[in-house]
Motif scaffolding. Structure first.
Motif, PDB file in Angstrom:
ATOM      1  N   ASN A 141       0.903  -1.314  -0.160  1.00 36.62           N
ATOM      2  CA  ASN A 141       0.043   0.025   0.002  1.00 36.62           C
ATOM      3  C   ASN A 141       0.848   1.354   0.016  1.00 36.62           C
ATOM      4  OD1 ASN A 141      -3.106  -0.479   0.053  1.00 36.62           O
ATOM      5  ND2 ASN A 141      -2.497  -1.888   1.812  1.00 36.62           N
ATOM      6  N   LEU A 142       2.006   1.230   0.540  1.00 40.96           N
ATOM      7  CA  LEU A 142       2.733   2.331   0.590  1.00 40.96           C
ATOM      8  C   LEU A 142       3.344   2.625  -0.835  1.00 40.96           C
ATOM      9  CD1 LEU A 142       4.753   2.081   4.228  1.00 40.96           C
ATOM     10  CD2 LEU A 142       3.098   3.683   3.314  1.00 40.96           C
ATOM     11  N   LEU A 190      -9.078   9.086   2.207  1.00 36.12           N
ATOM     12  CA  LEU A 190      -9.838   7.607   1.625  1.00 36.12           C
ATOM     13  C   LEU A 190      -8.709   6.602   1.482  1.00 36.12           C
ATOM     14  CD1 LEU A 190     -12.777   8.921  -0.121  1.00 36.12           C
ATOM     15  CD2 LEU A 190     -12.638   8.262   2.276  1.00 36.12           C
ATOM     16  N   ARG A 191      -7.613   7.088   1.020  1.00 34.78           N
ATOM     17  CA  ARG A 191      -6.615   6.234   0.314  1.00 34.78           C
ATOM     18  C   ARG A 191      -5.740   5.507   1.584  1.00 34.78           C
ATOM     19  NH1 ARG A 191      -5.457   2.543  -3.325  1.00 34.78           N
ATOM     20  NH2 ARG A 191      -3.270   1.943  -3.354  1.00 34.78           N
ATOM     21  N   LEU A 192      -5.557   6.696   2.539  1.00 35.58           N
ATOM     22  CA  LEU A 192      -5.077   6.194   3.841  1.00 35.58           C
ATOM     23  C   LEU A 192      -5.878   5.247   4.580  1.00 35.58           C
ATOM     24  CD1 LEU A 192      -3.270   9.505   4.993  1.00 35.58           C
ATOM     25  CD2 LEU A 192      -2.056   7.446   4.039  1.00 35.58           C
ATOM     26  N   GLY A 193      -7.101   5.314   4.520  1.00 37.44           N
ATOM     27  CA  GLY A 193      -8.129   4.364   5.225  1.00 37.44           C
ATOM     28  C   GLY A 193      -8.008   2.996   4.643  1.00 37.44           C
ATOM     29  N   ASN A 194      -7.441   2.958   3.498  1.00 34.18           N
ATOM     30  CA  ASN A 194      -7.420   1.409   2.907  1.00 34.18           C
ATOM     31  C   ASN A 194      -5.948   0.844   3.035  1.00 34.18           C
ATOM     32  OD1 ASN A 194     -10.211   1.093   1.717  1.00 34.18           O
ATOM     33  ND2 ASN A 194      -9.719   2.524   0.111  1.00 34.18           N
ATOM     34  N   MET A 195      -5.307   1.362   3.991  1.00 32.38           N
ATOM     35  CA  MET A 195      -3.949   0.882   3.888  1.00 32.38           C
ATOM     36  C   MET A 195      -3.787  -0.708   4.529  1.00 32.38           C
ATOM     37  SD  MET A 195      -1.744   2.979   3.140  1.00 32.38           S
ATOM     38  CE  MET A 195      -0.230   2.543   3.779  1.00 32.38           C
ATOM     39  N   ALA A 196      -4.970  -1.183   5.081  1.00 34.91           N
ATOM     40  CA  ALA A 196      -4.990  -2.407   5.468  1.00 34.91           C
ATOM     41  C   ALA A 196      -5.576  -3.438   4.441  1.00 34.91           C
ATOM     42  CB  ALA A 196      -5.808  -2.806   6.806  1.00 34.91           C
ATOM     43  N   ASP A 197      -5.960  -2.612   3.166  1.00 33.79           N
ATOM     44  CA  ASP A 197      -6.826  -3.520   2.575  1.00 33.79           C
ATOM     45  C   ASP A 197      -5.795  -3.488   1.045  1.00 33.79           C
ATOM     46  OD1 ASP A 197      -8.909  -5.098   1.281  1.00 33.79           O
ATOM     47  OD2 ASP A 197      -9.905  -3.218   0.781  1.00 33.79           O
ATOM     48  N   VAL A 198      -5.465  -4.895   0.477  1.00 36.94           N
ATOM     49  CA  VAL A 198      -5.064  -5.132  -0.694  1.00 36.94           C
ATOM     50  C   VAL A 198      -5.754  -5.706  -1.681  1.00 36.94           C
ATOM     51  CG1 VAL A 198      -2.756  -6.027  -1.888  1.00 36.94           C
ATOM     52  CG2 VAL A 198      -2.676  -5.148   0.352  1.00 36.94           C
ATOM     53  N   GLY A 199      -5.765  -5.495  -3.035  1.00 36.48           N
ATOM     54  CA  GLY A 199      -6.748  -6.131  -3.877  1.00 36.48           C
ATOM     55  C   GLY A 199      -6.748  -7.799  -3.812  1.00 36.48           C
ATOM     56  N   PHE A 200      -7.594  -8.180  -3.106  1.00 40.41           N
ATOM     57  CA  PHE A 200      -7.352  -9.816  -2.883  1.00 40.41           C
ATOM     58  C   PHE A 200      -7.226 -10.502  -4.356  1.00 40.41           C
ATOM     59  CE2 PHE A 200     -10.124 -13.659  -3.081  1.00 40.41           C
ATOM     60  CZ  PHE A 200      -9.189 -14.583  -2.267  1.00 40.41           C
ATOM     61  N   GLU A 201      -8.256 -10.210  -5.384  1.00 39.43           N
ATOM     62  CA  GLU A 201      -8.047 -11.064  -6.289  1.00 39.43           C
ATOM     63  C   GLU A 201      -6.717 -10.942  -7.433  1.00 39.43           C
ATOM     64  OE1 GLU A 201     -11.372 -10.848  -9.384  1.00 39.43           O
ATOM     65  OE2 GLU A 201     -12.157  -9.617  -7.933  1.00 39.43           O
ATOM     66  N   GLN A 202      -6.232  -9.753  -7.185  1.00 36.34           N
ATOM     67  CA  GLN A 202      -4.816  -9.406  -7.952  1.00 36.34           C
ATOM     68  C   GLN A 202      -3.603 -10.306  -7.304  1.00 36.34           C
ATOM     69  OE1 GLN A 202      -3.344  -5.426  -7.228  1.00 36.34           O
ATOM     70  NE2 GLN A 202      -1.561  -5.668  -8.887  1.00 36.34           N
ATOM     71  N   VAL A 203      -3.655 -10.216  -5.837  1.00 40.86           N
ATOM     72  CA  VAL A 203      -2.689 -10.885  -5.128  1.00 40.86           C
ATOM     73  C   VAL A 203      -2.836 -12.420  -5.364  1.00 40.86           C
ATOM     74  CG1 VAL A 203      -1.485 -11.338  -2.914  1.00 40.86           C
ATOM     75  CG2 VAL A 203      -2.359  -9.003  -3.554  1.00 40.86           C
ATOM     76  N   ILE A 236     -11.153  -1.984  11.705  1.00 34.37           N
ATOM     77  CA  ILE A 236     -10.564  -1.090  12.800  1.00 34.37           C
ATOM     78  C   ILE A 236      -9.327  -0.396  12.380  1.00 34.37           C
ATOM     79  CG2 ILE A 236      -9.953  -1.140  15.112  1.00 34.37           C
ATOM     80  CD1 ILE A 236     -11.413  -3.501  15.610  1.00 34.37           C
ATOM     81  N   ILE A 237      -8.366  -0.989  11.675  1.00 31.29           N
ATOM     82  CA  ILE A 237      -7.283   0.042  11.238  1.00 31.29           C
ATOM     83  C   ILE A 237      -7.519   0.754  10.438  1.00 31.29           C
ATOM     84  CG2 ILE A 237      -5.214  -0.432  10.076  1.00 31.29           C
ATOM     85  CD1 ILE A 237      -4.716  -3.243  11.357  1.00 31.29           C
ATOM     86  N   GLY A 238      -8.596   0.474   9.369  1.00 29.24           N
ATOM     87  CA  GLY A 238      -8.983   1.724   8.463  1.00 29.24           C
ATOM     88  C   GLY A 238      -9.772   2.848   9.119  1.00 29.24           C
ATOM     89  N   LEU A 239     -10.609   2.397  10.121  1.00 36.06           N
ATOM     90  CA  LEU A 239     -11.146   3.295  10.958  1.00 36.06           C
ATOM     91  C   LEU A 239     -10.171   4.365  11.633  1.00 36.06           C
ATOM     92  CD1 LEU A 239     -14.131   4.811  11.740  1.00 36.06           C
ATOM     93  CD2 LEU A 239     -13.904   2.973  13.724  1.00 36.06           C
ATOM     94  N   VAL A 240      -9.062   3.849  12.108  1.00 37.07           N
ATOM     95  CA  VAL A 240      -8.348   4.575  13.038  1.00 37.07           C
ATOM     96  C   VAL A 240      -7.478   5.603  12.017  1.00 37.07           C
ATOM     97  CG1 VAL A 240      -6.264   4.403  14.431  1.00 37.07           C
ATOM     98  CG2 VAL A 240      -8.235   2.851  14.766  1.00 37.07           C
ATOM     99  N   LEU A 241      -7.102   4.915  10.828  1.00 38.61           N
ATOM    100  CA  LEU A 241      -6.252   5.470   9.827  1.00 38.61           C
ATOM    101  C   LEU A 241      -7.269   6.649   9.214  1.00 38.61           C
ATOM    102  CD1 LEU A 241      -4.315   2.887   7.981  1.00 38.61           C
ATOM    103  CD2 LEU A 241      -3.514   4.442   9.634  1.00 38.61           C
ATOM    104  N   VAL A 242      -8.392   6.487   8.949  1.00 40.19           N
ATOM    105  CA  VAL A 242      -9.353   7.753   8.439  1.00 40.19           C
ATOM    106  C   VAL A 242      -9.189   8.744   9.468  1.00 40.19           C
ATOM    107  CG1 VAL A 242     -11.576   8.032   7.816  1.00 40.19           C
ATOM    108  CG2 VAL A 242     -10.533   6.344   6.725  1.00 40.19           C
ATOM    109  N   TRP A 243      -9.757   8.262  10.600  1.00 40.46           N
ATOM    110  CA  TRP A 243      -9.864   9.556  11.824  1.00 40.46           C
ATOM    111  C   TRP A 243      -8.633  10.220  12.077  1.00 40.46           C
ATOM    112  CZ3 TRP A 243      -7.793  10.431  16.598  1.00 40.46           C
ATOM    113  CH2 TRP A 243      -8.324  11.307  17.259  1.00 40.46           C
ATOM    114  N   SER A 244      -7.438   9.579  12.300  1.00 44.41           N
ATOM    115  CA  SER A 244      -6.217  10.227  12.687  1.00 44.41           C
ATOM    116  C   SER A 244      -5.808  11.327  11.441  1.00 44.41           C
ATOM    117  CB  SER A 244      -5.034   9.238  12.964  1.00 44.41           C
ATOM    118  OG  SER A 244      -4.728   8.386  11.835  1.00 44.41           O
ATOM    119  N   SER A 245      -5.899  10.730  10.033  1.00 47.83           N
ATOM    120  CA  SER A 245      -5.388  11.486   8.915  1.00 47.83           C
ATOM    121  C   SER A 245      -6.485  12.577   8.585  1.00 47.83           C
ATOM    122  CB  SER A 245      -5.472  10.627   7.808  1.00 47.83           C
ATOM    123  OG  SER A 245      -6.788   9.925   7.470  1.00 47.83           O
TER     124      SER A 245
END
Length: 269
Positions: A48-49, A193-206, A247-256
């Motif tokens: 994601n980074l 919104l992008r930072l909120g998806n930092m724990a999410d990677v495209g499942f199909e692609q990987v 939960i990670i996404g929620l924290v990242l969206v809130w903090s960013s």
């Protein structure tokens, strides 16, 4: 959403939610204690980074470039060309990647051999994996992402450009001092919104691109959840992994969003 309760149970499809054993946070504790957890976290964040650094700015640049094209037919033709990969499935993208990079039939390796070089195992070399995923994302989604930025640019008052021309501003100065500041709110919102998806990677692609030789750099939370929840039938742990990502996404969206507001920009709420 109420089905998320099975993340706190040792869920059995035969007993159902009401009859399954309640285990509290045991599934989450097991996830955090799993030695493989840090590999999953490293791979997910690294992919994601890399996408954030190399993929996120490209739709902005494409939108700025397309906005400068004055020939309408040429502009629409280019827009169509860069949009089209978005409509291809990841199965097609993975197949195209195989035919370009594989050792046996890959076009790139055939070219390298003809030039006198040795064939390179791109698809089985761990140090190439993250880069291949990033290139795939750029080719498939960058053009589609330009739609939002082009729509934002279309809202800029044309009189501002006319005034800049009268003042002798060059095209680059107009972009830097008028266009970019005008679309900054859109950039900030999409970045949050992008930072909120930092724990999410495209499942199909990987899943389509991974193989036993690159599992150490390819296994992410999505594939781990699929392996445990679907292949091994441990639905509770698979659900716990998904809830942990949320939960990670929620924290990242809130903090960013909090940081963005402190810097004087408008957030998403």
């Amino acid at each position: 959403m109420w089905m998320l309760v099975i993340a706190f149970q040792k869920y059995s499809p035969f007993a159902g939610i009401t009859g399954s054993e309640w285990v509290g946070l045991a599934n989450f504790a097991g996830l955090l204690k799993d030695p493989h957890f840090y590999v999953l976290l490293r791979n997910t964040l690294a992919i994601n980074l890399i996408n954030l650094v190399f993929f996120f700015p490209i739709p902005i640049v494409l939108a700025l470039m397309l906005n400068e094209v004055r020939h309408e037919l040429f502009k629409k033709l280019n827009q169509s060309i860069i949009y089209m990969p978005h409509f291809l499935s990841w199965v097609v993208i993975a197949s195209m990647t195989f035919f370009v990079l594989s050792v046996d039939v890959g076009l790139l390796n055939k070219l390298l051999v003809k030039l006198g070089f040795k064939a390179v195992s791109f698809l089985s070399a761990p140090h190439y994996f993250w880069g291949i995923l990033t290139v795939q994302n750029v080719w498939k989604e960058a053009g589609w992402g330009t739609i939002i930025f082009l729509a934002s640019i279309a809202g800029v008052d044309p009189q501002r450009y006319e005034a800049a021309v009268v003042d002798g501003a060059t095209r680059f100065q107009q972009i830097w001092n008028i266009t970019l500041p005008a679309i900054r709110p859109t950039i900030v919102i999409l970045l949050i919104l992008r930072l909120g998806n930092m724990a999410d990677v495209g499942f199909e692609q990987v899943l389509l691109m991974m193989n036993p030789l690159v599992n150490n750099v390819a296994d992410v939370f999505d594939t781990y959840s699929y392996t445990l929840g679907i292949l091994q039938g441990d639905v509770s742990v698979g659900t716990a992994v998904g809830l942990f990502k949320g939960i990670i996404g929620l924290v990242l969206v809130w903090s960013s969003n909090y940081v963005v507001k402190k810097l004087g920009h408008e957030g998403i709420y």
